[in-house]
Design an enzyme around this catalytic site. Structure first.
Site, PDB file in Angstrom:
ATOM      1  N   ARG A 181       0.833  -0.879   0.124  1.00 15.20           N
ATOM      2  CA  ARG A 181      -0.172  -0.143   0.202  1.00 15.20           C
ATOM      3  C   ARG A 181       0.840   1.295   0.095  1.00 15.20           C
ATOM      4  O   ARG A 181       0.437   2.316   0.539  1.00 15.20           O
ATOM      5  CB  ARG A 181      -0.917   0.025   1.229  1.00 15.20           C
ATOM      6  CG  ARG A 181      -2.044  -1.219   1.260  1.00 15.20           C
ATOM      7  CD  ARG A 181      -2.955  -1.248  -0.101  1.00 15.20           C
ATOM      8  NE  ARG A 181      -3.531  -2.309   0.076  1.00 15.20           N
ATOM      9  CZ  ARG A 181      -3.312  -3.445  -0.815  1.00 15.20           C
ATOM     10  NH1 ARG A 181      -2.182  -3.405  -1.428  1.00 15.20           N
ATOM     11  NH2 ARG A 181      -4.076  -4.489  -0.821  1.00 15.20           N
ATOM     12  N   SER A 231     -11.648  -1.316   2.010  1.00 17.29           N
ATOM     13  CA  SER A 231     -10.839  -1.702   3.312  1.00 17.29           C
ATOM     14  C   SER A 231     -10.286  -0.271   3.815  1.00 17.29           C
ATOM     15  O   SER A 231      -9.865   0.554   3.226  1.00 17.29           O
ATOM     16  CB  SER A 231      -9.738  -2.691   3.118  1.00 17.29           C
ATOM     17  OG  SER A 231     -10.187  -3.842   2.303  1.00 17.29           O
ATOM     18  N   GLU A 301      -6.247   3.584   5.568  1.00 11.04           N
ATOM     19  CA  GLU A 301      -5.692   3.614   4.194  1.00 11.04           C
ATOM     20  C   GLU A 301      -6.460   4.762   3.786  1.00 11.04           C
ATOM     21  O   GLU A 301      -5.848   5.434   2.779  1.00 11.04           O
ATOM     22  CB  GLU A 301      -6.181   2.522   3.366  1.00 11.04           C
ATOM     23  CG  GLU A 301      -5.532   1.185   3.566  1.00 11.04           C
ATOM     24  CD  GLU A 301      -6.061   0.028   2.561  1.00 11.04           C
ATOM     25  OE1 GLU A 301      -6.555   0.568   1.529  1.00 11.04           O
ATOM     26  OE2 GLU A 301      -5.441  -0.991   2.403  1.00 11.04           O
TER      27      GLU A 301
END
Length: 310
Positions: A181, A231, A301
């Protein structure tokens, strides 16, 4: 400064490309957020260079004074809005095309699903994982997006981006610093314009079958019927965020209209009329309660834009 900016923007872009006080809830998958002072649609490299040079000339800083928007699928905008300029790439940046037997050139604003469909139609395999990721190629590159065993770093060969001096650069795979990520674009204020993707030859029916299989998994396990950012948290090493949240007793936990999904605890959803503050407070509560329960600190995130109460 605002009057100054009005005049200077008008000399660069068509009138209908400059929108004032644009409601950002229309441009994020959370469907929350207040107005941006300026929402600017940019459709070509030439326009982008002119705008970046103007912003630099006016000493406007990335993320503080201006923000480059993808598909808004990983973004939480303050209810008070954003006192600055949001740049939205469109036009040429939305295109994707074949550039060889197994190569695709994709613009930063091209949707992941469009690129996946182009790959399928040309019997290319390797991009099926991104078919259900609700975002743009640019956003996927910034965070090295991935799902079901696939990641952008497996298929991207080079990326085109404007650097801090508004010079176009081509970065090859070994320069992209792809990780979980993350990428070089998390560190540098580059504006991605597109990338080259290399895939392998496959069979259309098998590619389509895999895409359908992954789609069914998403439908059965994820709360796709509600606005969300996918998510919400990064996966902590050695753990699964959703499991930690569930073990902390937070399934269905809510703040205002924001809720931990009962279907998948890794998702924060807008159950109806949630504000960005609801989402932000819920994320903060989750972090605090999971840390108390397990000692693990969850990292979101989700990107915050605008002012939030600390």
């Amino acid at each position: 400064m605002r009057f100054d900016l009005d005049e200077k923007l008008a000399g660069i872009l068509p009138e209908d490309s400059i929108i004032k006080n644009e409601d950002m809830s229309r441009h994020t998958t959370f469907r929350t957020g207040g107005p941006a002072d300026y929402f600017i649609k940019i459709s070509s490299d030439e326009e982008l260079v002119s705008i970046l040079n103007l912003l630099k000339e006016m000493k406007m800083k990335p993320k503080e004074d201006y923000y480059v928007l993808g598909n808004g699928s990983n973004l939480l905008v303050s209810d008070a809005g954003f006192r600055g300029v949001v740049l939205s790439l469109c036009g040429d940046f939305s295109k994707c095309s074949m550039t060889g037997d197994n190569h695709i050139k994709a613009g930063a604003a091209a949707l992941n699903v469009a690129v996946a469909n182009l790959a399928r139609d040309n019997e290319l395999t390797g991009f099926e994982f991104a078919h259900g990721i609700p975002g743009s190629i640019g956003g996927a590159l910034v965070m090295n997006a991935g799902a079901y065993g696939g990641e952008m770093k497996q298929v991207v060969r080079s990326v085109y981006a404007f650097d801090e001096n508004a010079s176009l650069r081509k970065l090859d795979l070994d320069e992209l610093e792809f990780g979980y990520r993350t990428s070089i674009f998390k560190k540098k204020n580059y504006v991605i314009t597109g990338c080259d993707i290399e895939l392998k030859k496959g069979k259309k029916n098998e590619i389509e079958s895999l895409m359908n299989e992954l789609k069914e998994k998403r439908i059965s396990k994820q709360p796709l019927e509600y606005p969300s950012a996918g998510s919400t948290f990064k996966r902590p090493e050695g753990y699964f965020a959703g499991k930690l949240i569930e073990d902390a007793g937070l399934r269905g936990y809510s703040v205002g209209g924001a809720q931990v999904s009962e279907k998948h605890c890794g998702f924060v959803i807008n159950k109806g009329n949630a504000t960005s503050e609801d989402v932000y407070r819920l994320i903060s509560d989750i972090q605090e309660k999971v840390f108390k329960s397990s000692g693990v600190k969850l990292s979101p995130e989700v990107i915050l834009l605008g002012d939030f109460e600390k």
